[in-house]
Motif scaffolding. Structure first.
Motif, mmCIF file in Angstrom:
data_model
loop_
_atom_site.group_PDB
_atom_site.id
_atom_site.type_symbol
_atom_site.label_atom_id
_atom_site.label_comp_id
_atom_site.label_asym_id
_atom_site.label_seq_id
_atom_site.Cartn_x
_atom_site.Cartn_y
_atom_site.Cartn_z
ATOM 1 N N ARG A 109 -13.268 -12.935 51.829
ATOM 2 C CA ARG A 109 -11.868 -12.344 50.691
ATOM 3 C C ARG A 109 -11.731 -10.958 51.087
ATOM 4 N NH1 ARG A 109 -11.826 -16.704 45.774
ATOM 5 N NH2 ARG A 109 -9.799 -16.203 45.311
ATOM 6 N N ASN A 110 -12.832 -10.229 50.639
ATOM 7 C CA ASN A 110 -12.835 -8.808 50.578
ATOM 8 C C ASN A 110 -12.226 -8.276 52.265
ATOM 9 O OD1 ASN A 110 -13.446 -6.134 49.753
ATOM 10 N ND2 ASN A 110 -15.167 -6.238 51.249
ATOM 11 N N LYS A 111 -12.794 -8.882 53.177
ATOM 12 C CA LYS A 111 -12.137 -8.435 54.597
ATOM 13 C C LYS A 111 -10.890 -8.679 54.921
ATOM 14 C CE LYS A 111 -16.443 -7.680 56.786
ATOM 15 N NZ LYS A 111 -16.725 -6.488 57.841
ATOM 16 N N ILE A 112 -10.369 -9.869 54.184
ATOM 17 C CA ILE A 112 -8.991 -10.216 54.442
ATOM 18 C C ILE A 112 -8.099 -9.280 53.659
ATOM 19 C CG2 ILE A 112 -7.040 -11.799 53.670
ATOM 20 C CD1 ILE A 112 -9.190 -13.994 54.156
ATOM 21 N N GLU A 113 -8.586 -8.839 52.350
ATOM 22 C CA GLU A 113 -7.795 -7.650 51.583
ATOM 23 C C GLU A 113 -8.003 -6.373 52.546
ATOM 24 O OE1 GLU A 113 -6.063 -7.761 48.951
ATOM 25 O OE2 GLU A 113 -6.485 -9.865 48.207
ATOM 26 N N HIS B 26 -0.022 -12.625 58.017
ATOM 27 C CA HIS B 26 -1.377 -13.623 58.470
ATOM 28 C C HIS B 26 -2.481 -13.387 57.631
ATOM 29 C CE1 HIS B 26 -4.444 -15.066 60.959
ATOM 30 N NE2 HIS B 26 -5.111 -13.994 61.030
ATOM 31 N N GLY B 27 -2.671 -12.141 56.801
ATOM 32 C CA GLY B 27 -3.487 -12.040 55.643
ATOM 33 C C GLY B 27 -3.499 -12.773 54.597
ATOM 34 N N ASN B 28 -2.091 -13.053 54.106
ATOM 35 C CA ASN B 28 -1.731 -13.687 53.112
ATOM 36 C C ASN B 28 -2.002 -15.259 53.260
ATOM 37 O OD1 ASN B 28 -0.776 -12.318 50.499
ATOM 38 N ND2 ASN B 28 0.022 -11.024 52.016
ATOM 39 N N ARG B 29 -1.611 -15.720 54.665
ATOM 40 C CA ARG B 29 -2.129 -17.135 54.838
ATOM 41 C C ARG B 29 -3.453 -17.311 54.611
ATOM 42 N NH1 ARG B 29 2.319 -16.231 58.518
ATOM 43 N NH2 ARG B 29 0.955 -15.355 60.076
ATOM 44 N N LEU B 30 -4.335 -16.519 55.230
ATOM 45 C CA LEU B 30 -5.739 -16.719 55.061
ATOM 46 C C LEU B 30 -6.170 -16.662 53.630
ATOM 47 C CD1 LEU B 30 -7.084 -14.648 58.280
ATOM 48 C CD2 LEU B 30 -6.435 -17.211 58.140
ATOM 49 N N LYS B 31 -5.547 -15.546 53.014
ATOM 50 C CA LYS B 31 -5.786 -15.521 51.545
ATOM 51 C C LYS B 31 -5.640 -16.493 50.732
ATOM 52 C CE LYS B 31 -4.799 -12.322 47.665
ATOM 53 N NZ LYS B 31 -4.147 -10.850 47.311
ATOM 54 N N ASN B 32 -4.547 -17.187 50.953
ATOM 55 C CA ASN B 32 -3.990 -18.521 50.306
ATOM 56 C C ASN B 32 -4.925 -19.633 50.820
ATOM 57 O OD1 ASN B 32 -1.992 -17.207 49.002
ATOM 58 N ND2 ASN B 32 -0.722 -18.025 50.595
ATOM 59 N N ILE C 194 -8.382 -20.833 58.531
ATOM 60 C CA ILE C 194 -9.445 -21.273 57.878
ATOM 61 C C ILE C 194 -9.107 -22.518 57.053
ATOM 62 C CG2 ILE C 194 -10.994 -20.545 55.760
ATOM 63 C CD1 ILE C 194 -10.078 -17.706 56.421
ATOM 64 N N ILE C 195 -9.916 -23.670 57.179
ATOM 65 C CA ILE C 195 -9.881 -24.908 56.938
ATOM 66 C C ILE C 195 -10.993 -25.491 56.091
ATOM 67 C CG2 ILE C 195 -9.269 -27.413 57.996
ATOM 68 C CD1 ILE C 195 -8.647 -26.069 60.523
ATOM 69 N N GLU C 196 -10.387 -26.530 55.051
ATOM 70 C CA GLU C 196 -11.487 -27.153 54.227
ATOM 71 C C GLU C 196 -12.556 -27.848 55.165
ATOM 72 O OE1 GLU C 196 -9.836 -28.430 50.431
ATOM 73 O OE2 GLU C 196 -8.269 -27.738 50.971
ATOM 74 N N GLY C 197 -13.766 -28.026 54.861
ATOM 75 C CA GLY C 197 -14.773 -28.495 55.725
ATOM 76 C C GLY C 197 -14.622 -30.105 56.012
ATOM 77 N N PHE C 198 -14.286 -30.590 54.734
ATOM 78 C CA PHE C 198 -14.269 -32.041 54.486
ATOM 79 C C PHE C 198 -13.018 -32.670 55.267
ATOM 80 C CE2 PHE C 198 -12.336 -30.577 50.516
ATOM 81 C CZ PHE C 198 -10.972 -31.280 50.722
ATOM 82 N N LYS C 199 -12.095 -31.756 55.676
ATOM 83 C CA LYS C 199 -10.865 -32.559 56.360
ATOM 84 C C LYS C 199 -10.949 -32.783 57.759
ATOM 85 C CE LYS C 199 -7.595 -30.293 53.150
ATOM 86 N NZ LYS C 199 -6.180 -29.620 53.012
ATOM 87 N N LYS C 200 -12.064 -32.328 58.395
ATOM 88 C CA LYS C 200 -12.325 -32.659 59.822
ATOM 89 C C LYS C 200 -13.420 -33.327 60.245
ATOM 90 C CE LYS C 200 -8.518 -30.292 61.247
ATOM 91 N NZ LYS C 200 -7.423 -30.890 62.319
ATOM 92 N N PRO C 201 -13.501 -34.461 59.486
ATOM 93 C CA PRO C 201 -14.845 -35.479 60.155
ATOM 94 C C PRO C 201 -14.909 -35.335 61.584
ATOM 95 C CG PRO C 201 -13.219 -36.800 59.275
ATOM 96 C CD PRO C 201 -12.907 -35.281 58.883
ATOM 97 N N GLU C 202 -13.786 -35.310 62.207
ATOM 98 C CA GLU C 202 -13.858 -35.727 63.842
ATOM 99 C C GLU C 202 -14.751 -34.526 64.659
ATOM 100 O OE1 GLU C 202 -9.799 -33.876 62.923
ATOM 101 O OE2 GLU C 202 -11.079 -34.998 62.014
#
Length: 364
Positions: A119-123, A40-46, A141-149
């Motif tokens: 990122r520090n919290k994830i580490e 899970h941590g590495n998914r969020l890290k990526n 965690i998602i890039e903000g511009f990907k969800k205009p809805e």
């Protein structure tokens, strides 16, 4: 749930309240994340690394295309455990909460374009260090511009693919203005045999700690309003504010407002950039009096705004008792008797025979 068709409310949760004496059972998703810290941590890290890289690319592209500068922040969307994670704890991750949506989704804004605190919290979570456990309650965690809805009203979203770059549109925009100082803590619980005076003092202390002072909020609001105006008035966007900024409160007990709204006209090109990239907006919708997107030709851009006149001095006075009125709203302020207007905050109540009885209140 009572239906208010004239008020566009987002339902966050519906059901019957259940009171238990024991602790809450952890959400299975959070439990799974906690048992798989590395995965899970590495998914969020990526995800965070990808978002930071995307922000850098967007900034470089904006400069090359000579688009108007954005505020020193970027939008980020997170999905959290809605039953366990307090959204306001995102402050410790360097993220300001812009809006809370359904299913634990949060629109946030980060002035730290490297997302260093997050990122520090994830580490720490991956390495099982103190201070990192709560990351298990951050599901995505998602890039903000990907969800205009998450920004657009349902009606505007339905027409979004039809927006033309060179057409002028009229929309209402909501802009968050909380800042990262605000930390919402639990509302004080009344102690046995505690006097109204002592309890009210604790409530007021709680209000002071959770809110910006009005002066601090006013400075922040002015900064964001000026940044917003500069953005939409870019020559390529042909934008302007046609109904001025109106303050509002979402947490009803805050001593300062937490957002403001306005009506603007702007080209489709500017509207798209605003929705995809301006970090502090949480709502873009068509004006209430229109049943569909209303388009206006460029030739009408300079039409003067409506100017409201106050009532005559001998006009009858009407007392309104309501759960919340925006006295400074551009359509109300000229008709409000501010000197005699009173606002009260409930500070204590009891449930007796199935009914709520007010036991204390405080003038606001």
């Amino acid at each position: 749930m009572v239906d208010f068709p004239h008020i566009p409310l987002r339902l966050t949760r519906e059901g019957t309240a259940v009171f238990t004496s024991g602790g809450r059972k952890p959400n299975p998703q959070t439990t799974t994340n906690l048992s798989d810290r590395w995965g899970h941590g590495n998914r969020l890290k990526n995800s965070t690394a990808s978002i930071v890289s995307a922000w850098q690319d967007i900034q470089q592209k904006r400069e090359e295309e000579e688009k108007p500068p954005l505020p020193d922040a970027q939008r980020i969307i997170l999905q959290i455990d809605p039953d366990a994670f307090d959204p306001d704890d995102l402050k410790t991750y360097g993220i300001e909460v812009i809006a809370e949506l359904e299913n634990g989704y949060i629109i946030g804004a980060s002035a730290d374009l490297e997302l260093s605190d997050l990122r520090n919290k994830i580490e720490k979570f991956i390495n099982e260090e103190w201070g990192g456990k709560k990351v298990s309650e951050i599901w995505d965690i998602i890039e903000g511009f990907k969800k205009p809805e998450y920004i657009l009203s349902p009606e505007l979203l339905a027409h979004w693919n039809q927006v033309k770059d060179d057409q002028i549109y009229i929309v209402d925009v909501g802009i968050a203005c909380i800042g990262t100082k605000v930390k919402l803590s639990d509302y004080p619980k009344r102690k046995p045999d505690e006097s109204n005076e002592k309890f009210n003092k604790r409530v007021n202390d709680w209000l002071d700690k959770r809110s910006l002072t009005y002066e601090e909020w006013d400075d922040l609001a002015d900064e964001r309003q000026q940044g917003f105006i500069k953005f939409i008035q870019d020559e390529a966007y042909k934008g302007q504010v046609i109904i001025s900024f109106v303050e509002s409160n979402i947490p009803r007990l805050a001593k300062s407002p937490d957002s403001f709204s306005c009506r603007i006209q702007i080209s489709g090109k500017g509207l798209k950039d605003l929705v995809f990239n301006f970090p502090f907006i949480f709502d873009v919708s068509e004006p209430d009096q229109f049943a569909e997107i209303r388009q206006q030709s460029v030739s009408n851009v300079n039409e003067p705004p409506l100017i409201l006149q106050p009532p005559q001095s001998n006009a009858p006075k009407v007392c309104i008792i309501d759960s919340g009125i925006q006295e400074r709203h551009s359509l109300l302020r000229t008709a409000i008797d501010e000197q005699n207007s009173k606002s009260w905050v409930l500070t204590g109540s009891v449930v007796k025979e199935g009914k709520i009885q007010i036991v204390s209140w405080q003038e606001f």
